[in-house]
Design a protein around this motif. Structure first.
Motif, PDB file in Angstrom:
ATOM      1  N   GLN A  46       0.840  -1.197   0.000  1.00  0.00           N
ATOM      2  CA  GLN A  46       0.000   0.000   0.000  1.00  0.00           C
ATOM      3  C   GLN A  46       0.876   1.249   0.000  1.00  0.00           C
ATOM      4  O   GLN A  46       0.645   2.189  -0.740  1.00  0.00           O
ATOM      5  CB  GLN A  46      -0.906   0.013   1.222  1.00  0.00           C
ATOM      6  CG  GLN A  46      -2.064  -0.949   1.102  1.00  0.00           C
ATOM      7  CD  GLN A  46      -2.978  -0.892   2.315  1.00  0.00           C
ATOM      8  OE1 GLN A  46      -2.704  -0.209   3.281  1.00  0.00           O
ATOM      9  NE2 GLN A  46      -4.075  -1.617   2.265  1.00  0.00           N
ATOM     10  N   LYS A 423     -18.626  -6.954   6.738  1.00  0.00           N
ATOM     11  CA  LYS A 423     -17.235  -6.591   6.984  1.00  0.00           C
ATOM     12  C   LYS A 423     -16.975  -6.561   8.473  1.00  0.00           C
ATOM     13  O   LYS A 423     -17.892  -6.462   9.279  1.00  0.00           O
ATOM     14  CB  LYS A 423     -16.941  -5.205   6.417  1.00  0.00           C
ATOM     15  CG  LYS A 423     -17.217  -5.112   4.947  1.00  0.00           C
ATOM     16  CD  LYS A 423     -16.176  -4.326   4.232  1.00  0.00           C
ATOM     17  CE  LYS A 423     -16.165  -4.774   2.805  1.00  0.00           C
ATOM     18  NZ  LYS A 423     -15.781  -3.957   1.807  1.00  0.00           N
ATOM     19  N   PHE A 424     -15.703  -6.600   8.837  1.00  0.00           N
ATOM     20  CA  PHE A 424     -15.345  -6.558  10.237  1.00  0.00           C
ATOM     21  C   PHE A 424     -15.832  -5.262  10.878  1.00  0.00           C
ATOM     22  O   PHE A 424     -16.261  -5.251  12.023  1.00  0.00           O
ATOM     23  CB  PHE A 424     -13.829  -6.679  10.388  1.00  0.00           C
ATOM     24  CG  PHE A 424     -13.400  -6.981  11.783  1.00  0.00           C
ATOM     25  CD1 PHE A 424     -13.645  -8.227  12.337  1.00  0.00           C
ATOM     26  CD2 PHE A 424     -12.784  -6.025  12.557  1.00  0.00           C
ATOM     27  CE1 PHE A 424     -13.268  -8.505  13.626  1.00  0.00           C
ATOM     28  CE2 PHE A 424     -12.403  -6.297  13.857  1.00  0.00           C
ATOM     29  CZ  PHE A 424     -12.641  -7.543  14.385  1.00  0.00           C
ATOM     30  N   ALA A 425     -15.790  -4.177  10.089  1.00  0.00           N
ATOM     31  CA  ALA A 425     -16.226  -2.886  10.616  1.00  0.00           C
ATOM     32  C   ALA A 425     -17.705  -2.930  11.042  1.00  0.00           C
ATOM     33  O   ALA A 425     -18.097  -2.306  12.022  1.00  0.00           O
ATOM     34  CB  ALA A 425     -16.003  -1.798   9.581  1.00  0.00           C
ATOM     35  N   LEU A 428     -17.916  -4.440  14.366  1.00  0.00           N
ATOM     36  CA  LEU A 428     -17.501  -3.504  15.418  1.00  0.00           C
ATOM     37  C   LEU A 428     -18.606  -2.495  15.732  1.00  0.00           C
ATOM     38  O   LEU A 428     -18.816  -2.139  16.888  1.00  0.00           O
ATOM     39  CB  LEU A 428     -16.232  -2.759  15.003  1.00  0.00           C
ATOM     40  CG  LEU A 428     -14.964  -3.594  14.894  1.00  0.00           C
ATOM     41  CD1 LEU A 428     -13.752  -2.709  14.654  1.00  0.00           C
ATOM     42  CD2 LEU A 428     -14.749  -4.417  16.153  1.00  0.00           C
ATOM     43  N   SER A 465      -8.042  -3.197  21.555  1.00  0.00           N
ATOM     44  CA  SER A 465      -8.845  -4.160  20.804  1.00  0.00           C
ATOM     45  C   SER A 465      -9.748  -4.973  21.713  1.00  0.00           C
ATOM     46  O   SER A 465     -10.240  -6.024  21.334  1.00  0.00           O
ATOM     47  CB  SER A 465      -7.944  -5.099  20.002  1.00  0.00           C
ATOM     48  OG  SER A 465      -7.467  -4.425  18.877  1.00  0.00           O
ATOM     49  N   TYR A 467     -12.846  -5.283  22.517  1.00  0.00           N
ATOM     50  CA  TYR A 467     -14.187  -4.863  22.091  1.00  0.00           C
ATOM     51  C   TYR A 467     -15.279  -5.501  22.937  1.00  0.00           C
ATOM     52  O   TYR A 467     -16.433  -5.153  22.843  1.00  0.00           O
ATOM     53  CB  TYR A 467     -14.433  -5.242  20.635  1.00  0.00           C
ATOM     54  CG  TYR A 467     -13.433  -4.646  19.686  1.00  0.00           C
ATOM     55  CD1 TYR A 467     -13.374  -3.271  19.503  1.00  0.00           C
ATOM     56  CD2 TYR A 467     -12.563  -5.453  18.984  1.00  0.00           C
ATOM     57  CE1 TYR A 467     -12.455  -2.718  18.641  1.00  0.00           C
ATOM     58  CE2 TYR A 467     -11.640  -4.906  18.110  1.00  0.00           C
ATOM     59  CZ  TYR A 467     -11.587  -3.541  17.948  1.00  0.00           C
ATOM     60  OH  TYR A 467     -10.683  -2.995  17.102  1.00  0.00           O
TER      61      TYR A 467
ATOM     62  N   GLN B  36     -11.461   2.077   6.773  1.00  0.00           N
ATOM     63  CA  GLN B  36     -11.333   0.858   7.552  1.00  0.00           C
ATOM     64  C   GLN B  36     -11.125  -0.333   6.620  1.00  0.00           C
ATOM     65  O   GLN B  36     -10.336  -1.230   6.909  1.00  0.00           O
ATOM     66  CB  GLN B  36     -12.578   0.654   8.419  1.00  0.00           C
ATOM     67  CG  GLN B  36     -12.475  -0.506   9.388  1.00  0.00           C
ATOM     68  CD  GLN B  36     -11.318  -0.338  10.358  1.00  0.00           C
ATOM     69  OE1 GLN B  36     -11.227   0.635  11.084  1.00  0.00           O
ATOM     70  NE2 GLN B  36     -10.393  -1.288  10.360  1.00  0.00           N
ATOM     71  N   ALA B  37     -11.828  -0.319   5.473  1.00  0.00           N
ATOM     72  CA  ALA B  37     -11.676  -1.416   4.522  1.00  0.00           C
ATOM     73  C   ALA B  37     -10.231  -1.501   4.052  1.00  0.00           C
ATOM     74  O   ALA B  37      -9.689  -2.583   3.860  1.00  0.00           O
ATOM     75  CB  ALA B  37     -12.609  -1.219   3.330  1.00  0.00           C
ATOM     76  N   LEU B  38      -9.610  -0.345   3.901  1.00  0.00           N
ATOM     77  CA  LEU B  38      -8.222  -0.299   3.452  1.00  0.00           C
ATOM     78  C   LEU B  38      -7.299  -0.841   4.534  1.00  0.00           C
ATOM     79  O   LEU B  38      -6.331  -1.536   4.257  1.00  0.00           O
ATOM     80  CB  LEU B  38      -7.873   1.159   3.139  1.00  0.00           C
ATOM     81  CG  LEU B  38      -6.601   1.422   2.369  1.00  0.00           C
ATOM     82  CD1 LEU B  38      -6.717   0.865   0.969  1.00  0.00           C
ATOM     83  CD2 LEU B  38      -6.330   2.910   2.308  1.00  0.00           C
ATOM     84  N   GLU B  41      -8.495  -5.404   9.397  1.00  0.00           N
ATOM     85  CA  GLU B  41      -9.228  -5.603  10.641  1.00  0.00           C
ATOM     86  C   GLU B  41      -8.710  -4.760  11.791  1.00  0.00           C
ATOM     87  O   GLU B  41      -9.318  -4.654  12.826  1.00  0.00           O
ATOM     88  CB  GLU B  41      -9.192  -7.074  11.024  1.00  0.00           C
ATOM     89  CG  GLU B  41      -9.989  -7.906  10.050  1.00  0.00           C
ATOM     90  CD  GLU B  41     -10.030  -9.362  10.424  1.00  0.00           C
ATOM     91  OE1 GLU B  41      -9.483  -9.716  11.480  1.00  0.00           O
ATOM     92  OE2 GLU B  41     -10.594 -10.127   9.649  1.00  0.00           O
ATOM     93  N   ARG B  42      -7.552  -4.178  11.599  1.00  0.00           N
ATOM     94  CA  ARG B  42      -6.989  -3.382  12.676  1.00  0.00           C
ATOM     95  C   ARG B  42      -7.723  -2.040  12.723  1.00  0.00           C
ATOM     96  O   ARG B  42      -7.870  -1.386  11.694  1.00  0.00           O
ATOM     97  CB  ARG B  42      -5.529  -3.156  12.378  1.00  0.00           C
ATOM     98  CG  ARG B  42      -4.740  -2.523  13.473  1.00  0.00           C
ATOM     99  CD  ARG B  42      -3.359  -2.222  12.946  1.00  0.00           C
ATOM    100  NE  ARG B  42      -2.589  -3.450  12.742  1.00  0.00           N
ATOM    101  CZ  ARG B  42      -1.832  -3.996  13.678  1.00  0.00           C
ATOM    102  NH1 ARG B  42      -1.759  -3.436  14.849  1.00  0.00           N
ATOM    103  NH2 ARG B  42      -1.155  -5.089  13.440  1.00  0.00           N
ATOM    104  N   PRO B  43      -8.210  -1.626  13.887  1.00  0.00           N
ATOM    105  CA  PRO B  43      -8.923  -0.345  13.931  1.00  0.00           C
ATOM    106  C   PRO B  43      -7.987   0.780  13.511  1.00  0.00           C
ATOM    107  O   PRO B  43      -6.818   0.807  13.895  1.00  0.00           O
ATOM    108  CB  PRO B  43      -9.337  -0.206  15.386  1.00  0.00           C
ATOM    109  CG  PRO B  43      -8.543  -1.204  16.134  1.00  0.00           C
ATOM    110  CD  PRO B  43      -8.138  -2.276  15.196  1.00  0.00           C
TER     111      PRO B  43
END
Lengths: 543, 308
Positions: A46, A423-425, A428, A465, A467, B36-38, B41-43
């Motif tokens: 990235q 999604k993971f988000a 959360l 983390s 949560y 977040q998608a980018l 899973e890490r906040p």
């Protein structure tokens, strides 16, 4: 030959006077270095900037171009590399002395300023660097961040932060600087091995505190290899040995990081001997890898830790007996064999095997599969008749979650369903809103190899983390004592005592530890993976 | 004729705006938390979130974001992806690969498919006809997700006739295997379409007349039958070309060709609106042009068709 290429590259980089002098030293070939160039699979990074790179592909490339202050020995304890010494008396003020003789690939000397400037850049909030939080323990970090007064959606912009530099960093002389932390932290030295803490040359900066936009296209580091040409996006990144490197020389002349869109393609290239190292063999090929590659298929421990957590706001999971019974009803080994084809290992501890202080089977009897005992204890504790396991649908978790549910159904005689969130988000968000999502899957990859990096973020009351809202005052106290302990040994003793508390509370169920399943071609040997899923580029050799 | 082309192009402009708007709106609706998608899973940390939100105008309402985007497009600026790479640069590196792959696939499929179709049509119910029927049925029924890795394993890894993967700057030779895989499904359809059409036309009145006039068999088939039989095939090829470019996701992934498919896939998984819309815009243009060319080709193949 080497001198020639160096000139060509420096011309392309809009060379400084320093760069040209660097070419003078080229040409003399050191004995023993082979001319081999090996190829290693990566995904398109990235970013390629120490303060912004937080995924394995980028950090693999940066590991070739940079030398860290510390690396880790066989016991996963930090040892100095670019640093001469790292000392502290109180765990608050750390004195870092650099080894003399290290230069950047443009000839610039590595000095205390190279570190101070790089770290200041990474910490400054408006630069939006992904690794910014690594400097959060250094004094003055908070003043470099700013908060949007009306939240993100609001029209107002965040004001400029109060400070542009970390007050905790002070230069003593050219090769020495001190780091003052805002609170005692015994693991600071361990942290320094991470990608974020690499230095940057003065050539990286367009002006004070501003890194050049295109610096990452042809990044200049202090490591054993230097860039050959620029980052060819979606194609490859090529590096070659840096002749002036004072540390341990690599055994190969250069490395080509071949960029793959998908792992199966890389596996096909590995099988056809067109690629030298594949760091992660795709799960669908694991079962045939033994036959395809023979002893070139290798495994080593990785830092990932997979578990399921219980949201504490849901009454039905509040009893530790219930949580422990569920853990006992899961046959970890069966799932690993049937779903993961042996690509991961069963977890029976709360921290990963790659950190100093790890003990096997700390979870004891509660992580040993025992259907009959699980059922009687579950019924006695009055566990819920219906449970769900929520997971994110984009991560390939469906198979093992369903398998786990099936085991719980059979072994506990209850209803269990796997629920996918896109999604993971999304998962959360539901947790934030305290919706009854039941058990849910979680994963953790360490930032630096220390028990602290597992215990702190995942299990402390205000862990980043955590949560699920687990909170145990005694645990928090032991953790804090460990963090401010005088010696690493003392710290580990505290951490281990804290880990023992987790066994009683069972806030999460440990399921699996990650494993590097890697393979190499017939053209290379001595392929080793480090704790951060990176190939050790000093040891790899042509066969 | 000219008026027809101009009218079609004007329609194309409308289609272009409509399509980009719809795609942008869909991407926006699907957008949950692209940052977040980018990050996976890490906040994501607060400072990163703030900096990137400002840079990509993520806190603005939809219509403002679309406005920024269109404003950029008119200035020839496709914007930047969420990893701060100029999208025009991505387009430049991805399109040539995909265009070459799709063209090679179409040429390969058309050459073999049409020849096989014509022969099968002429020798109806012969062994050749039955064999092609079976082969094309098999090709149509194997999904590309199975066919691509299978061919790669067989020809790339085991026999090593072709390179196992093509890479970012593929040679003609390296693209041959992926092109054949990609073209396989189309090949089957082309040959079935050609065969049916040839069989039908062979029974037409004008063929009987031509034969009665004493024209040679080659001329009757080569000129009269083939020309008329190609109309449905050409129509299909026109649509197919766009489809092959957009649908090469699997082939590009398996043979590691960084093209449109892989970029689109990445854009969608990271909820990167501008990236997806940039690629789709070009796809829309290609579809519009391909179909225009197909319509114009009708007139070449059948002189009775006139455009007003």
């Amino acid at each position: 030959m080497r001198g020639k290429t160096a000139i060509k590259i420096s011309a392309g980089l809009a060379a400084t006077a320093l760069l040209v002098t660097a070419c003078g030293g080229g040409g003399d070939d050191e004995a023993g270095a082979s001319n081999a160039v090996v190829s290693i699979e990566v995904a398109e990074p990235q970013y390629l900037l120490p303060s912004n790179t937080n995924e394995t592909s980028g950090s693999q490339v940066l590991a070739a171009l940079f030398t860290p202050l510390v690396d880790y020995d066989a016991d996963n304890k930090p040892v100095e590399v670019a640093a001469e010494s790292i000392n502290t008396t109180d765990n608050v003020t750390w004195t870092i002395k650099l080894k003399d003789g290290y230069t950047f690939h443009n000839g610039e000397k590595v000095t205390a300023d190279s570190y101070i400037n790089a770290w200041n850049y990474g910490s400054y909030g408006p630069n939006g660097q992904n690794n910014s939080y690594f400097w959060e323990k250094i004094e003055g970090w908070a003043d470099m961040q700013s908060e949007d007064p009306d939240g993100e959606e609001g029209p107002q912009k965040a004001p400029e932060p109060k400070a542009k530099t970390l007050t905790g960093l002070a230069k003593v002389d050219d090769l020495t600087f001190t780091v003052k932390l805002s609170a005692a932290f015994s693991e600071f030295k361990t942290m320094l091995g991470y990608t974020a803490f690499y230095p940057l040359p003065a050539a990286a900066f367009a002006s004070e505190g501003v890194v050049k936009e295109d610096f990452q296209e042809a990044i200049i580091g202090n490591g054993p290899f230097k860039m050959k040409g620029t980052w060819q996006h979606d194609s490859q990144i090529e590096v070659e040995q840096y002749a002036e490197y004072p540390g341990e020389k690599p055994k190969v002349q250069g490395v080509i990081f071949k960029i793959y869109q998908a792992l199966p393609a890389a596996y096909a290239d590995l099988a056809a001997d067109n690629l030298d190292v594949l760091k992660q063999i795709p799960t669908e090929n694991i079962s045939s890898a033994e036959a395809d590659l023979g002893d070139r298929f290798k495994k080593s421990a990785a830092s990932t830790f997979q578990f399921v957590a219980f949201p504490t706001y849901q009454q039905e999971f509040s009893k530790p007996e219930v949580r422990r019974a569920i853990s006992q009803a899961i046959n970890r080994d069966e799932i690993i064999t049937s779903v993961f084809k042996g690509s991961q290992t069963a977890a029976r501890s709360f921290v990963s095997p790659v950190v100093a202080g790890y003990r096997e089977d700390t979870c004891g009897q509660y992580c040993v599969f025992d259907a009959a005992k699980a059922k009687s204890e579950y019924d006695a504790a009055g566990g819920p008749k219906q449970i769900t396991i929520t997971y994110n649908g984009d991560g390939g978790h469906k198979d093992w979650v369903d398998a786990t549910c099936n085991q719980l159904k059979t072994n506990l005689g209850i209803e269990c369903t796997g629920v996918a969130e896109p999604k993971f988000a999304d998962l959360l968000t539901k947790l934030d809103d305290k919706q009854p999502i039941g058990m849910f899957r979680m994963g953790w990859v360490m930032d630096y190899p220390s028990m602290e990096n597992y215990l702190g973020p995942i299990y402390t009351t205000d862990g980043s983390s955590n949560y699920y809202g687990y909170s145990n005052k005694q645990f928090d106290a032991l953790y804090k004592e460990g963090v401010s302990a005088a010696t690493p040994e003392e710290a580990i003793a505290k951490y281990q005592a804290a880990e023992d508390l987790l066994v009683q509370d069972m806030p999460v169920i440990p399921l699996r530890f990650g494993q590097n399943n890697f393979g190499h071609s017939t053209k290379v040997k001595n392929v080793e993976m480090d704790l951060f899923n990176r190939v050790n580029l000093i040891k790899i050799e042509a066969a | 004729m000219l008026r027809y082309i101009i009218r079609r192009l004007l329609q194309g402009v409308l289609t272009f705006f409509g399509a980009t708007f719809v795609v942008y709106a869909l991407m926006f609706a699907n957008q949950n938390d692209p940052l977040q998608a980018l990050a996976g899973e890490r906040p994501i940390s607060e400072s990163v979130r703030q900096a990137l939100t400002e840079r990509y105008h993520l806190n603005e309402p939809f219509i403002v974001q679309y406005g920024y985007y269109m404003q950029g497009i008119f200035q020839g600026d496709f914007g930047t992806s969420l990893t701060n790479r100029p999208i025009s640069e991505l387009l430049e590196s991805a399109w040539p690969n995909t265009a070459r792959l799709a063209l090679m696939a179409v040429i390969f499929a058309a050459l073999i498919g049409i020849v096989a179709g014509v022969v099968a049509g002429i020798r109806r119910a012969s062994i050749f006809d039955h064999t092609t029927l079976i082969i094309t049925l098999v090709l149509i029924s194997i999904p590309i997700v199975v066919l691509a890795p299978l061919m790669q394993l067989f020809f790339g890894v085991e026999l090593r006739w072709f390179p196992a993967t093509a890479g970012a700057n593929p040679t003609f030779y390296a693209l041959m295997l992926p092109a054949m895989v990609l073209g396989a499904g189309s090949l089957a359809t082309y040959s079935r379409l050609t065969r049916t059409s040839v069989v039908e036309n062979l029974r037409a009145d004008y063929v009987r007349t031509a034969k009665a006039k004493g024209l040679t068999r080659n001329r009757v088939i080569g000129v009269h039958v083939l020309r008329n039989s190609l109309i449905p095939v050409i129509t299909y090829i026109g649509v197919d070309l766009g489809g092959l470019m957009a649908g090469a996701i699997v082939t590009e992934g398996v043979f590691n060709i960084p093209g449109v498919g892989s970029q689109l896939f990445r854009g969608i998984t990271t909820e990167d609106g501008p990236l997806v819309v940039g690629f789709v815009s070009i796809l829309v243009i290609i579809f519009i042009l391909a179909n225009l060319i197909v319509d114009l080709l009708y007139a070449v193949l059948d002189p009775r068709i006139r455009y007003e």
